[in-house]
Design a protein around this motif. Structure first.
Motif, PDB file in Angstrom:
ATOM      1  N   LEU A  94      -3.665  -4.245   4.622  1.00  0.00           N
ATOM      2  CA  LEU A  94      -5.257  -4.262   3.650  1.00  0.00           C
ATOM      3  C   LEU A  94      -6.727  -3.407   4.272  1.00  0.00           C
ATOM      4  O   LEU A  94      -7.557  -2.753   4.652  1.00  0.00           O
ATOM      5  CB  LEU A  94      -5.796  -4.743   3.344  1.00  0.00           C
TER       6      LEU A  94
ATOM      7  N   LEU B 254       0.894  -1.656   0.110  1.00  0.00           N
ATOM      8  CA  LEU B 254       0.430  -0.003   0.560  1.00  0.00           C
ATOM      9  C   LEU B 254       1.296   1.542   0.190  1.00  0.00           C
ATOM     10  O   LEU B 254       1.828   1.583   1.045  1.00  0.00           O
ATOM     11  CB  LEU B 254      -1.149   0.351   0.971  1.00  0.00           C
TER      12      LEU B 254
ATOM     13  N   VAL C  50      -3.030   0.672  -3.518  1.00  0.00           N
ATOM     14  CA  VAL C  50      -2.966  -1.115  -3.537  1.00  0.00           C
ATOM     15  C   VAL C  50      -2.044  -1.720  -4.774  1.00  0.00           C
ATOM     16  O   VAL C  50      -2.757  -2.094  -5.912  1.00  0.00           O
ATOM     17  CB  VAL C  50      -3.868  -2.140  -3.289  1.00  0.00           C
TER      18      VAL C  50
END
Length: 182
Positions: free
Chosen positions: A133, A76, A81
């Motif tokens: 995430l 990230l 992403v």
């Protein structure tokens, strides 16, 4: 000194380091809160509150993190992403996401499906680096992290749409594809 702790124990401690540190902060705050003097006690209660909140968030992170022996690596960087896998990969900016789903195959292999205008980024939940995430998904307005954790803990087969851009929060939907491409 590297051989002092078995690798399995070291890996387990690394996974639980954030809740352990949060628990120590909570205990330190409670110890200070029970000491004499209103200033020290007030400071102790503030530290204990911070430790308790840190503990709550850290348990969610541990439940979310499925990193293991999955293929590929997730990164990230400034809201983008990137997944680099052995056979496929790609990247998507969080601002460009149109939906987020979780797909579990019959062999229980599970993937994040990050849809955007140009296509779909498929990321195994146990790829290296997927712990980032958690922070990325918390920026999605209207996404329910408890629903994400329930979906991760479940044993369903098929796809669950967890978030869609522009939609109001709604119940999680389960769809079972007849011939899943993954």
């Amino acid at each position: 000194m590297s051989g002092f702790i078995r690798p399995e124990v070291a890996a387990h401690l690394r996974r639980w380091r954030e809740p352990l540190i949060s628990g120590v902060v909570l205990c330190l705050g409670l110890w200070l809160a029970l000491s004499p003097g209103p200033f020290v006690a007030g400071l102790g209660w503030a530290i204990a509150l911070a430790g308790g909140l840190m503990l709550f968030v850290s348990f969610r992170r541990v439940r979310f993190n499925r990193a293991g022996d999955g293929p590929g690596y997730v990164k990230l960087d400034e809201g983008e992403v990137t997944y680099m896998g052995p056979y496929y990969g790609g990247s998507v900016a969080l601002a460009d996401l149109t939906s987020l789903a979780l797909r579990r195959r019959e062999d229980q292999k599970t993937f994040w499906l990050l849809a955007h205008e140009e296509g779909l980024l498929v990321v195994p939940v146990n790829a290296a680096g997927t712990d980032v995430l958690f922070d990325a998904f918390t920026t999605l307005e209207g996404l329910s992290m408890p629903a994400v954790l329930r979906a991760l803990d479940g044993r369903h087969v098929g796809s669950i749409t967890l978030w869609r851009r522009g939609d109001l929060p709604r119940p999680v939907q389960l769809t079972r594809p007849t011939n899943p491409p993954i």
